[in-house]
Scaffold this active site. Structure first.
Site, mmCIF file in Angstrom:
data_model
loop_
_atom_site.group_PDB
_atom_site.id
_atom_site.type_symbol
_atom_site.label_atom_id
_atom_site.label_comp_id
_atom_site.label_asym_id
_atom_site.label_seq_id
_atom_site.Cartn_x
_atom_site.Cartn_y
_atom_site.Cartn_z
ATOM 1 N N HIS A 37 0.847 -1.207 0.000
ATOM 2 C CA HIS A 37 0.000 0.000 0.000
ATOM 3 C C HIS A 37 0.877 1.251 0.000
ATOM 4 O O HIS A 37 0.586 2.230 -0.684
ATOM 5 C CB HIS A 37 -0.876 0.044 1.261
ATOM 6 C CG HIS A 37 -1.809 -1.110 1.419
ATOM 7 N ND1 HIS A 37 -1.644 -2.059 2.401
ATOM 8 C CD2 HIS A 37 -2.933 -1.462 0.751
ATOM 9 C CE1 HIS A 37 -2.615 -2.943 2.326
ATOM 10 N NE2 HIS A 37 -3.418 -2.616 1.337
ATOM 11 N N LYS A 149 -1.113 -6.315 -8.096
ATOM 12 C CA LYS A 149 -1.275 -7.505 -7.253
ATOM 13 C C LYS A 149 -2.678 -8.107 -7.432
ATOM 14 O O LYS A 149 -2.830 -9.308 -7.565
ATOM 15 C CB LYS A 149 -1.032 -7.093 -5.803
ATOM 16 C CG LYS A 149 -1.749 -7.856 -4.732
ATOM 17 C CD LYS A 149 -0.970 -9.079 -4.337
ATOM 18 C CE LYS A 149 -1.525 -9.832 -3.165
ATOM 19 N NZ LYS A 149 -2.938 -9.955 -3.049
ATOM 20 N N VAL A 176 4.487 -5.412 -4.876
ATOM 21 C CA VAL A 176 5.622 -5.449 -3.946
ATOM 22 C C VAL A 176 5.654 -6.836 -3.305
ATOM 23 O O VAL A 176 4.613 -7.342 -2.855
ATOM 24 C CB VAL A 176 5.486 -4.358 -2.860
ATOM 25 C CG1 VAL A 176 6.630 -4.449 -1.854
ATOM 26 C CG2 VAL A 176 5.441 -2.982 -3.504
ATOM 27 N N SER A 186 -2.451 -8.037 3.129
ATOM 28 C CA SER A 186 -2.938 -7.918 4.507
ATOM 29 C C SER A 186 -3.283 -9.301 5.059
ATOM 30 O O SER A 186 -3.197 -9.539 6.262
ATOM 31 C CB SER A 186 -4.163 -7.015 4.560
ATOM 32 O OG SER A 186 -3.870 -5.762 3.975
HETATM 33 P P1 AMP Z 1 -6.413 -3.950 -0.235
HETATM 34 O O1 AMP Z 1 -6.238 -3.159 1.011
HETATM 35 O O2 AMP Z 1 -5.902 -5.349 -0.133
HETATM 36 O O3 AMP Z 1 -7.795 -3.838 -0.801
HETATM 37 O O4 AMP Z 1 -5.462 -3.265 -1.305
HETATM 38 C C1 AMP Z 1 -5.547 -1.892 -1.594
HETATM 39 C C2 AMP Z 1 -4.722 -1.596 -2.817
HETATM 40 O O5 AMP Z 1 -3.357 -1.936 -2.571
HETATM 41 C C3 AMP Z 1 -5.164 -2.398 -4.042
HETATM 42 O O6 AMP Z 1 -5.096 -1.576 -5.201
HETATM 43 C C4 AMP Z 1 -4.158 -3.507 -4.073
HETATM 44 O O7 AMP Z 1 -3.963 -4.048 -5.359
HETATM 45 C C5 AMP Z 1 -2.916 -2.796 -3.590
HETATM 46 N N1 AMP Z 1 -1.947 -3.763 -3.070
HETATM 47 C C6 AMP Z 1 -2.165 -4.728 -2.135
HETATM 48 N N2 AMP Z 1 -1.055 -5.486 -1.957
HETATM 49 C C7 AMP Z 1 -0.116 -4.987 -2.809
HETATM 50 C C8 AMP Z 1 1.239 -5.354 -3.122
HETATM 51 N N3 AMP Z 1 1.837 -6.379 -2.535
HETATM 52 N N4 AMP Z 1 1.882 -4.614 -4.050
HETATM 53 C C9 AMP Z 1 1.275 -3.569 -4.673
HETATM 54 N N5 AMP Z 1 0.007 -3.189 -4.424
HETATM 55 C C10 AMP Z 1 -0.682 -3.882 -3.519
#
Ligand code: AMP
Length: 285
Positions: A37, A149, A176, A186
């Protein structure tokens, strides 16, 4: 760092910035922020004048048997991590602020949600598309940042923005990973030590299949056999899907026809993990 709880507060903040000619960036998240994030937030901070990070565990994108109740929540910590990466404000609304009594409007993106996670998580992308369009309307960003991701999610959002003429730029950001290849998520917090130890197998299997396809040297084994074979050796892993799809249409594709995406979802104990690789072209082409 401002933590805003209401739509009205965010609208006022963004209106002031827009009136002053500033560029607004939005990074939508469900919180439990990590380096993945933060990489999105850093990119947004480099490209925008005002960066809003939304933190909202969106109930409409979780199925009844999924982890909505146990999803990690800690807005204070998230605000610290967001500030550290360059965010100006966190928008952390309650469920009632986003879905007040009488709420009944949903957005459905069709074909690109039919396969992959869409096939295994009914209603998931309807919830995602709905909340993301709401966040776009509330925060009115010039640019919105999403991780590769969640590859299918990124394709769905690009489709939504294009089809509904939403006036903003969608910026896709690289995944990442931990040093051992596991994509940051998460949900990695749910893994036991033993599960965490074997989790990097997923990306290793994807890389092996990708290398085979890139070099054209798969010979006796299909790419699917390679991925399933590698993951199947680990008894804790239950493969939900391994699919080869077109990177834009997300429709199933002969893996030897490049470009192709190899996308997988596995259950490792109680935790569902997704990952993918994109193979653009053959090395010898
Ligand atoms: P989430 O909180 O899991 O809904 O993710 C929020 C945003 O962060 C989304 O656009 C995800 O694709 C991005 N995201 C989550 N994990 C990663 C990661 N490892 N690398 C890059 N972006 C990420």
């Amino acid at each position: 760092m401002q933590v805003l709880r209401t739509v009205a507060e965010v609208r006022a903040l963004v209106a002031r910035a827009r009136n002053a000619g500033r560029i607004v960036g939005l990074v939508p998240t469900m919180g439990a922020l990590h380096e993945g994030h933060q990489s999105l937030i850093r990119r947004a901070a480099a490209e925008c004048d005002l960066v809003v990070v939304s933190v909202f565990v969106n109930p409409t994108q979780f199925g009844p048997q999924e982890d909505f109740d146990r999803y990690p929540r800690n807005v204070e910590r998230d605000a610290e991590l967001a500030a550290e990466a360059g965010a100006d404000a966190v928008f952390a609304p309650g469920v009632g602020e986003m879905y007040p009594e009488g709420y009944q409007t949903y957005v459905t993106v069709e074909r690109v949600t039919a396969g992959l996670c869409g096939a295994h998580r009914p209603g998931h992308f309807r919830g995602v598309a709905t909340v993301v369009l709401k966040l776009f309307n509330i925060c009115r960003p010039h640019r919105a940042y999403f991780g590769e991701k969640d590859f299918q999610q990124l394709v769905v959002i690009r489709r939504l923005v294009s089809d509904l003429n939403v006036d903003l730029e969608v910026v896709g950001c690289e995944t990442v990973r931990e040093p051992d290849g596991l994509a940051l998520s998460s949900r990695n917090q749910y893994l036991t030590d033993e599960e965490r130890r074997v989790a990097p197998l997923i990306y290793r299997a994807l890389r092996r299949a990708a290398e085979g396809l890139r070099s054209g040297q798969l010979f006796h084994f299909s790419p699917e056999q390679i991925v399933r074979g590698a993951l199947g050796r680990e008894p804790r892993m239950k493969v939900e899907y391994v699919e080869f799809v077109d990177p834009v249409a997300l429709e199933p594709k002969d893996p030897c026809q490049l470009p192709v995406v190899i996308a997988v979802a596995v259950h490792l104990g109680q935790t569902r993990l997704i990952d993918h690789v994109i193979i653009e072209g053959r090395e010898d082409a």
